[in-house]
Design a protein around this motif. Sequence first.
Motif, mmCIF file in Angstrom:
data_model
loop_
_atom_site.group_PDB
_atom_site.id
_atom_site.type_symbol
_atom_site.label_atom_id
_atom_site.label_comp_id
_atom_site.label_asym_id
_atom_site.label_seq_id
_atom_site.Cartn_x
_atom_site.Cartn_y
_atom_site.Cartn_z
ATOM 1 N N PRO A 10 0.812 -1.222 0.000
ATOM 2 C CA PRO A 10 0.000 0.000 0.000
ATOM 3 C C PRO A 10 0.849 1.277 0.000
ATOM 4 O O PRO A 10 0.571 2.211 -0.766
ATOM 5 N N VAL A 11 1.912 1.311 0.816
ATOM 6 C CA VAL A 11 2.731 2.528 0.869
ATOM 7 C C VAL A 11 3.407 2.772 -0.482
ATOM 8 O O VAL A 11 3.339 3.869 -1.047
ATOM 9 N N GLU A 12 4.009 1.730 -1.048
ATOM 10 C CA GLU A 12 4.668 1.874 -2.352
ATOM 11 C C GLU A 12 3.662 2.287 -3.424
ATOM 12 O O GLU A 12 3.953 3.113 -4.285
ATOM 13 N N GLY A 13 2.477 1.687 -3.369
ATOM 14 C CA GLY A 13 1.423 2.004 -4.340
ATOM 15 C C GLY A 13 1.042 3.473 -4.265
ATOM 16 O O GLY A 13 0.869 4.141 -5.290
ATOM 17 N N CYS A 14 0.929 4.002 -3.053
ATOM 18 C CA CYS A 14 0.578 5.415 -2.865
ATOM 19 C C CYS A 14 1.670 6.315 -3.421
ATOM 20 O O CYS A 14 1.388 7.315 -4.100
ATOM 21 N N LEU A 15 2.918 5.960 -3.145
ATOM 22 C CA LEU A 15 4.026 6.791 -3.622
ATOM 23 C C LEU A 15 4.056 6.827 -5.152
ATOM 24 O O LEU A 15 4.255 7.885 -5.756
ATOM 25 N N SER A 16 3.811 5.664 -5.814
ATOM 26 C CA SER A 16 3.772 5.666 -7.293
ATOM 27 C C SER A 16 2.627 6.527 -7.786
ATOM 28 O O SER A 16 2.769 7.255 -8.775
ATOM 29 N N ALA A 17 1.476 6.430 -7.129
ATOM 30 C CA ALA A 17 0.312 7.205 -7.568
ATOM 31 C C ALA A 17 0.612 8.698 -7.452
ATOM 32 O O ALA A 17 0.267 9.488 -8.346
ATOM 33 N N LEU A 18 1.274 9.096 -6.369
ATOM 34 C CA LEU A 18 1.612 10.515 -6.181
ATOM 35 C C LEU A 18 2.553 10.998 -7.275
ATOM 36 O O LEU A 18 2.452 12.133 -7.752
ATOM 37 N N ARG A 19 3.460 10.121 -7.708
ATOM 38 C CA ARG A 19 4.388 10.488 -8.778
ATOM 39 C C ARG A 19 3.641 10.668 -10.103
ATOM 40 O O ARG A 19 4.000 11.486 -10.926
ATOM 41 N N LYS A 20 2.542 9.880 -10.280
ATOM 42 C CA LYS A 20 1.816 9.912 -11.564
ATOM 43 C C LYS A 20 0.789 11.037 -11.641
ATOM 44 O O LYS A 20 0.416 11.468 -12.726
ATOM 45 N N SER A 21 0.256 11.447 -10.497
ATOM 46 C CA SER A 21 -0.825 12.423 -10.525
ATOM 47 C C SER A 21 -0.480 13.577 -9.599
ATOM 48 O O SER A 21 -0.180 13.381 -8.425
ATOM 49 N N CYS A 22 -0.548 14.819 -10.135
ATOM 50 C CA CYS A 22 -0.068 15.953 -9.340
ATOM 51 C C CYS A 22 -1.153 16.510 -8.415
ATOM 52 O O CYS A 22 -0.855 17.132 -7.403
ATOM 53 N N SER A 293 -2.855 -7.820 -3.257
ATOM 54 C CA SER A 293 -2.515 -6.679 -4.107
ATOM 55 C C SER A 293 -1.036 -6.329 -4.061
ATOM 56 O O SER A 293 -0.435 -6.247 -2.990
ATOM 57 N N SER A 294 -0.486 -6.060 -5.234
ATOM 58 C CA SER A 294 0.871 -5.531 -5.341
ATOM 59 C C SER A 294 0.781 -4.008 -5.266
ATOM 60 O O SER A 294 -0.309 -3.436 -5.336
ATOM 61 N N ALA A 295 1.946 -3.353 -5.144
ATOM 62 C CA ALA A 295 1.980 -1.892 -5.148
ATOM 63 C C ALA A 295 1.339 -1.373 -6.439
ATOM 64 O O ALA A 295 0.613 -0.378 -6.441
ATOM 65 N N GLN A 296 1.580 -2.087 -7.547
ATOM 66 C CA GLN A 296 1.024 -1.693 -8.847
ATOM 67 C C GLN A 296 -0.507 -1.649 -8.803
ATOM 68 O O GLN A 296 -1.135 -0.705 -9.289
ATOM 69 N N GLU A 297 -1.118 -2.689 -8.204
ATOM 70 C CA GLU A 297 -2.587 -2.718 -8.156
ATOM 71 C C GLU A 297 -3.121 -1.595 -7.278
ATOM 72 O O GLU A 297 -4.127 -0.961 -7.609
ATOM 73 N N ILE A 298 -2.455 -1.348 -6.149
ATOM 74 C CA ILE A 298 -2.892 -0.257 -5.274
ATOM 75 C C ILE A 298 -2.804 1.070 -6.035
ATOM 76 O O ILE A 298 -3.738 1.876 -6.025
ATOM 77 N N CYS A 299 -1.703 1.264 -6.744
ATOM 78 C CA CYS A 299 -1.513 2.490 -7.528
ATOM 79 C C CYS A 299 -2.623 2.630 -8.572
ATOM 80 O O CYS A 299 -3.245 3.687 -8.691
ATOM 81 N N ASN A 300 -2.913 1.542 -9.323
ATOM 82 C CA ASN A 300 -3.982 1.582 -10.332
ATOM 83 C C ASN A 300 -5.324 1.938 -9.706
ATOM 84 O O ASN A 300 -6.125 2.670 -10.280
ATOM 85 N N SER A 301 -5.593 1.385 -8.524
ATOM 86 C CA SER A 301 -6.856 1.663 -7.852
ATOM 87 C C SER A 301 -6.957 3.143 -7.496
ATOM 88 O O SER A 301 -8.017 3.760 -7.635
ATOM 89 N N ILE A 302 -5.848 3.721 -7.055
ATOM 90 C CA ILE A 302 -5.863 5.142 -6.681
ATOM 91 C C ILE A 302 -6.069 6.019 -7.917
ATOM 92 O O ILE A 302 -6.839 6.980 -7.897
ATOM 93 N N ILE A 303 -5.422 5.651 -9.030
ATOM 94 C CA ILE A 303 -5.588 6.412 -10.273
ATOM 95 C C ILE A 303 -7.053 6.361 -10.730
ATOM 96 O O ILE A 303 -7.620 7.354 -11.197
ATOM 97 N N GLN A 304 -7.680 5.183 -10.552
ATOM 98 C CA GLN A 304 -9.110 5.020 -10.845
ATOM 99 C C GLN A 304 -9.927 6.040 -10.037
ATOM 100 O O GLN A 304 -10.888 6.621 -10.535
ATOM 101 N N CYS A 305 -9.546 6.226 -8.776
ATOM 102 C CA CYS A 305 -10.251 7.170 -7.899
ATOM 103 C C CYS A 305 -10.138 8.592 -8.438
ATOM 104 O O CYS A 305 -11.092 9.375 -8.357
ATOM 105 N N CYS A 306 -8.951 8.937 -8.971
ATOM 106 C CA CYS A 306 -8.757 10.290 -9.510
ATOM 107 C C CYS A 306 -9.738 10.561 -10.646
ATOM 108 O O CYS A 306 -10.401 11.592 -10.672
ATOM 109 N N SER A 307 -9.836 9.603 -11.602
ATOM 110 C CA SER A 307 -10.765 9.786 -12.729
ATOM 111 C C SER A 307 -12.192 9.886 -12.208
ATOM 112 O O SER A 307 -13.000 10.675 -12.697
ATOM 113 N N PHE A 308 -12.513 9.066 -11.213
ATOM 114 C CA PHE A 308 -13.858 9.048 -10.648
ATOM 115 C C PHE A 308 -14.214 10.437 -10.136
ATOM 116 O O PHE A 308 -15.317 10.942 -10.349
#
Lengths: 335, 335
Positions: A10-22, A293-308
């Motif tokens: 989860p922590v790694e997933g969040c950090l990747s998501a933060l890098r992808k979305s400003c 879930s891998s960090a990748q899946e957590i990151c994808n889920s968070i990106i989904q939330c952004c679009s939502f």
Amino acid sequence: MGGDYAPYAPVEGCLSALRKSCCLEIALLGNEPLIRTVLESSSYDRKSLKVIGCSEAIETSEPPAAAIRTKKDSSIVRGMKLLKDGDADAFVSAGNTGALLVGGQVIVGRLKGVERAPLGAFLPTEKGMCLLIDCGANVDARPSWLLQFAEIGSAYAENILKIKKPRVALVNIGAEEEKGSSLVRKTYSLLKDFSSVHFTGFVESGDISSGCADVIVTDAFTGNIILKEYEGVSKTIFRMLGKKIESCSGVGSSSSFYKNAIRQVSEVFDVSSYGGAPLLGLKGLVIKAHGNSSAQEICNSIIQCCSFHKDEVNLRICRRLAEEEEALRKLHPDL
Amino acid sequence: MGGDYAPYAPVEGCLSALRKSCCLEIALLGNEPLIRTVLESSSYDRKSLKVIGCSEAIETSEPPAAAIRTKKDSSIVRGMKLLKDGDADAFVSAGNTGALLVGGQVIVGRLKGVERAPLGAFLPTEKGMCLLIDCGANVDARPSWLLQFAEIGSAYAENILKIKKPRVALVNIGAEEEKGSSLVRKTYSLLKDFSSVHFTGFVESGDISSGCADVIVTDAFTGNIILKEYEGVSKTIFRMLGKKIESCSGVGSSSSFYKNAIRQVSEVFDVSSYGGAPLLGLKGLVIKAHGNSSAQEICNSIIQCCSFHKDEVNLRICRRLAEEEEALRKLHPDL
């Protein structure tokens, strides 16, 4: 803190998501010292990421309703309270599914006009993927719930999966209108007459994997049967294939080619690789990520939330449901 | 006359069955001149095989109830009348499934004490196969029907599949007693308290293919979903594998090995190779063979009928149901 690989994934997933979305702000809920230990070795913008310490944890095997009632300082209860109070737009967890379903209904609460909150899931198909809705939240369903699931699923597919005019099909045991249970026959007429979705009729379970529809509407019992059989049958097939070819390891120049082909198709059928399952129709998005879930899946889920959030999917859902209700009222003023 | 390969496959199947079993008498129903043409080139014992000419045929797409009512001289209606009148013990057909289900109920009639006649189907598993019951006859089921399906399926598995003490499981969306629809929760208590079967509890759809139970009990809607998804998902997987390896045809010494491995596993998952689906609980056995039945499948279905008759499976079913009813009455005298 949920899932098999917490707190790392989860922590790694969040950090990747933060890098992808400003334009993203994340609150990590759970055991604070543990989370901080993982965070220590990483660099990140402290304004976008905060940690909220929770003293309790809901275990995987715990009875959901009691857990939600008693464990007020668990990450699930506190995360959902943030949604309820408008302090968060979405909540992602790889924890106890039942607790997320109960918490979603009891703490977050449903959008105005929503009868039941359905759980969606992405299924791989020969042509890509489709959204199965409901796959686990509401057993013993009513036709009017399924009608709403079609609208909700259609809004999600259109905005999150970016499918123009998603094809919506209703699960049945035959293609003819007179076939099936009373639930599906009643739902069929409602979908045909009152919904604004692109309804393509009945779909049999055997045709889902060919990719003949984008949104597959069904009750939670049938949906869960479909989801788990998808995983079960494909895993059994690939396990049997694996055993058969084991004895031939490394023999012949084409062996790696065949092994790759089998691995590639088995990856397509790995349901867990398609990101978390959205619990929809609530005053905020709740995503149930897989336990493994891998960090990748957590990151994808968070990106989904952004679009939502960005595409105001909840506002669109409310509009669709209001229109549908008006259509129903016009034809049946006494309803 | 039913199925894609009539009259050849049915006629050939009957002739093989006659060669395998000496105490068998067969009546072939359908277009007499056509059947006789196929028979002409074969040698067989004329005392064991007769032809009953029928002037009508029920087509695959015909609405079943109307067809049964109006086409009195079709092979399905005439065959079922033979059962009803005690002139035959079993009826095998690769024709219209709906017409067979309706005809079974309306013409043949149910055994005393049987509430509904379920359709069984054989599903391949990693360890062999299991009997899925009901897979298409009774939607909107009641708990007492499913209780009977468990007894009927158990009797069938014991006598026809020769499984000692078959493990019976009830389909649900979780393993815990409190999970699932009201139908499965009520059925669970009945099975636990009143049945004489070896009940192993709930089974999730994803675990069926691993071979964890011999008799899988469910309502016709869920059963049909499971059966068709089994076929659909496995066909999609093997089609995708086929496309991937097409480009490598003939390359490398191990290519035929891999192709064989894939073909062998795909054959295991070819549901149609496991023989016809028995419609049970009637005053005689009705077997629905697949539309694309080969002579081999027809022959296997007929041999199944012989065991059914020889082992007096219907008598065993009646005894089981009577015992079960007595158990129920003892605990609930007011029922």
